[in-house]
Design an enzyme around this catalytic site. Structure first.
Site, PDB file in Angstrom:
ATOM      1  N   LYS A  56     -19.013  53.106  -0.239  1.00 62.50           N
ATOM      2  CA  LYS A  56     -17.908  53.607   0.580  1.00 62.50           C
ATOM      3  C   LYS A  56     -18.111  53.049   1.977  1.00 62.50           C
ATOM      4  O   LYS A  56     -19.253  52.957   2.445  1.00 62.50           O
ATOM      5  CB  LYS A  56     -17.918  55.135   0.622  1.00 62.50           C
ATOM      6  CG  LYS A  56     -17.593  55.771  -0.724  1.00 62.50           C
ATOM      7  CD  LYS A  56     -17.508  57.268  -0.593  1.00 62.50           C
ATOM      8  CE  LYS A  56     -17.252  57.907  -1.946  1.00 62.50           C
ATOM      9  NZ  LYS A  56     -17.271  59.365  -1.874  1.00 62.50           N
ATOM     10  N   HIS A  94     -17.755  55.742   7.257  1.00 63.27           N
ATOM     11  CA  HIS A  94     -16.676  56.547   7.820  1.00 63.27           C
ATOM     12  C   HIS A  94     -17.084  57.101   9.179  1.00 63.27           C
ATOM     13  O   HIS A  94     -18.262  57.318   9.437  1.00 63.27           O
ATOM     14  CB  HIS A  94     -16.362  57.690   6.837  1.00 63.27           C
ATOM     15  CG  HIS A  94     -15.064  58.374   7.119  1.00 63.27           C
ATOM     16  ND1 HIS A  94     -14.954  59.377   8.035  1.00 63.27           N
ATOM     17  CD2 HIS A  94     -13.824  58.182   6.605  1.00 63.27           C
ATOM     18  CE1 HIS A  94     -13.686  59.797   8.081  1.00 63.27           C
ATOM     19  NE2 HIS A  94     -12.997  59.082   7.217  1.00 63.27           N
ATOM     20  N   HIS A 145     -19.612  59.868   9.524  1.00 66.26           N
ATOM     21  CA  HIS A 145     -21.060  59.639   9.468  1.00 66.26           C
ATOM     22  C   HIS A 145     -21.639  59.378  10.858  1.00 66.26           C
ATOM     23  O   HIS A 145     -22.858  59.336  11.020  1.00 66.26           O
ATOM     24  CB  HIS A 145     -21.385  58.431   8.573  1.00 66.26           C
ATOM     25  CG  HIS A 145     -21.107  58.677   7.130  1.00 66.26           C
ATOM     26  ND1 HIS A 145     -20.183  57.960   6.418  1.00 66.26           N
ATOM     27  CD2 HIS A 145     -21.634  59.590   6.270  1.00 66.26           C
ATOM     28  CE1 HIS A 145     -20.152  58.427   5.180  1.00 66.26           C
ATOM     29  NE2 HIS A 145     -21.015  59.400   5.066  1.00 66.26           N
TER      30      HIS A 145
END
Length: 568
Positions: free
Chosen positions: A126, A129, A132
């Protein structure tokens, strides 16, 4: 000492007087009689002010302390002004700028040892983002702080590289994946595959089953499934390292859930042999954590099909880390939604007989609201960093600076990241906060831009000292006795207390607010204490003061995770 006690017994009761309260007082330190009573050094009965006055009469003024006074149970001390300036600024003469404040008696009371900090911990396959960001920068601050205070720090990134999401991704890649797209934009393509498969699996039982089957193949080390998983993991780590480099963050160890899959099964066996593993009505394996032992509060550690869960792997990881690194404390940095998870983790470790679980700590944080870029709502961290740099570059181009920068883009990047950090760190970590681009990038007010601007300005002053060939080895402290200089010196007295307070609760707000206050005091001093045109000895003394402020500001910024710039 008047009370026949060792000096270190008084350290918890002694503190520097904050500058805010100095309008009414010229004292530098205060001794709290209430703290002496709580710690059993003074009797807990009787009038606290009378005790303070009695103790004060036994204390004598000397060449160091020139005034002693009492008020409301507090004894205040005023230090000889010339001596205060001399001793505080001495490290900056001896080239010990980075050690300033770190050898204090207060900080010597802290326990030192091996600290393992687990932070960032994004999920494989992923994109990184913006959510994080908080774990990454808070964990980095804690690791920097612990290291500065003399601990041996192990920085660990525990990747979410196992679990049912890989069943979805592996099965999804077989259905919707493209090797061509994977080469062109690897993480974006994996993200799209995952989102599509997740959507399909919501209403398609065959897809859901395919995901379960793929994850089971992974757990059983089936070579094709493992090979695909390894490819996804490497792609993601490579991409993350690029982001970490921009943030100035590094890790000693990249670990992950996958490292502990076999050990997780061993944990299940240990729980079973200790009689701690129960079977629920649904056929799952649970540990009973209810005080009465009536299954009122249970933690699931095994699915009904025999596969392990996130917490099972976390138990295995904690045991493995203790064996490998023999840490004195372990700190996990994640958002507040995981508070219950870590409470259960520490409880299970304790009931298994691991007493060191008491030295494990979870540092939770709130959510960032309203973080979006101009291009859309799904925010990846790289987009946020790019936008912070672009906006900062624009602001810098509008400012009327007469100083040429070697690399404006690099400066804009560093200042933009500082702005992000200060906006995040100003309040309590547990609080949610609203992201505000305009306020964050203001050059005035309590922002990261203001910190960097003040540091760059102080660097110019220190550079002026070199250019003017002013002898920096000796200075006359009696030329720094005006209130403006004294206020900065009194504020610098609190630096070790601020680090101590930060070490106690692991909150960056204490250090951020201390540095911002130092910037405001220094900005005033810069206007009042002119260097240019002053007699050489006066210029020399003032430059020593500015050099001290500059060094402490840079040291504090580095602990927070910023890279100080010297031109803006």
């Amino acid at each position: 000492m008047a009370l026949q006690q060792a000096e270190d017994a008084f350290i918890p009761a002694l503190s520097a007087v904050p500058v805010l309260k100095k309008q009414l007082s010229t004292a530098d330190f205060r001794l709290s009689v209430s703290t002496l009573r709580i710690n059993g050094i003074l009797p807990s009965r009787g009038d606290v002010q009378v005790q303070a006055e009695n103790l004060a009469t036994q204390l004598k003024q000397d060449s160091v302390v020139e005034d002693i006074s009492t008020d409301r149970g507090v004894i205040s001390f005023k230090v000889n002004r010339k001596l205060l300036a001399q001793k505080l600024l001495e490290p900056f003469e001896k080239g010990q700028d980075e050690k300033f404040g770190l050898n204090s008696e207060l900080l010597n009371t802290l326990k030192r040892g091996t600290t393992l900090v687990e932070y960032s911990s994004p999920n494989i396959a992923k994109k990184f983002h913006a959510g994080h960001l908080r774990s990454t920068i808070i964990g980095n601050f804690i690791a920097n702080l612990k290291q500065t205070l003399g601990n041996n720090v192990i920085r660990m990134n525990y990747l979410g590289d196992w679990g049912m999401q890989f069943g979805l991704l592996g099965a999804g890649f077989g259905q919707f994946g493209s090797e061509e797209k994977l080469k062109q934009n690897p993480l974006q393509h994996l993200f799209e595959v995952y989102v599509r498969m997740n959507k399909e699996a919501e209403h398609n039982e065959d897809m859901k089953q395919a995901a379960r089957d793929f994850f089971k193949q992974l757990e059983q080390h089936e070579s094709q499934a493992v090979s695909l998983w390894q490819q996804f993991r490497q792609i993601t780590v490579d991409e993350y390292q690029h982001i970490y480099k921009r943030l100035g963050v590094h890790f000693d160890i990249y670990s992950g859930e996958s490292f502990h899959q076999d050990q997780a099964q061993e944990v299940v066996q240990q729980l079973q042999s200790q009689g701690l593993l129960k079977t629920s009505e649904k056929g799952t394996g649970v540990v009973d954590l209810s005080p009465a032992g009536d299954m009122n509060s249970v933690c699931t550690v095994l699915r009904s099909d025999g596969t392990t869960l996130y917490i099972t792997r976390d138990i295995a990881a904690a045991i493995d880390r203790k064996e490998k690194y023999n840490f004195d404390e372990m700190i996990y940095v994640t958002d507040k939604s995981q508070v219950n998870h870590f409470n259960q983790l520490f409880q299970i470790l304790l009931v298994m007989g691991h007493s060191w679980a008491d030295r494990c700590q979870h540092v939770p944080f709130g959510l960032v609201q309203g973080m979006s870029t101009r291009t859309g709502e799904v925010v990846f961290l790289e987009d946020v960093l790019d936008e912070a740099r672009a906006r900062m570059l624009h602001n810098m181009s509008q400012a009327k600076s007469k100083y040429e920068m070697d690399n404006p883009e690099d400066t804009a990047e560093k200042v933009g990241i500082s702005a992000l950090l200060v906006q995040d760190f100003r309040g309590p970590l547990l609080s949610d906060y609203r992201f505000d681009w305009d306020r964050m990038l203001q050059a005035q007010g309590d922002t990261g831009v203001f910190l960097q601007y003040t540091h760059a300005r102080l660097c110019r002053s220190v550079l002026l000292q070199r250019n003017a060939d002013i002898d920096a080895t000796t200075f006359d402290p009696s030329l720094l006795l005006e209130q403006t200089s004294m206020t900065i010196l009194q504020h610098l007295l609190r630096y070790d207390e601020v680090l101590y307070q930060s070490a106690q609760d692991l909150q960056p707000k204490h250090l951020v607010n201390f540095l911002l206050k130092l910037c405001h005091l220094t900005a005033s001093a810069h206007r009042e204490l002119l260097v240019k045109g002053s007699p050489p000895d006066v210029a020399q003394a003032r430059l020593r003061l500015f050099r001290g402020s500059c060094s402490v500001l840079a040291n504090g910024m580095r602990i927070l995770g910023m890279c100080p710039v010297d031109k803006m």
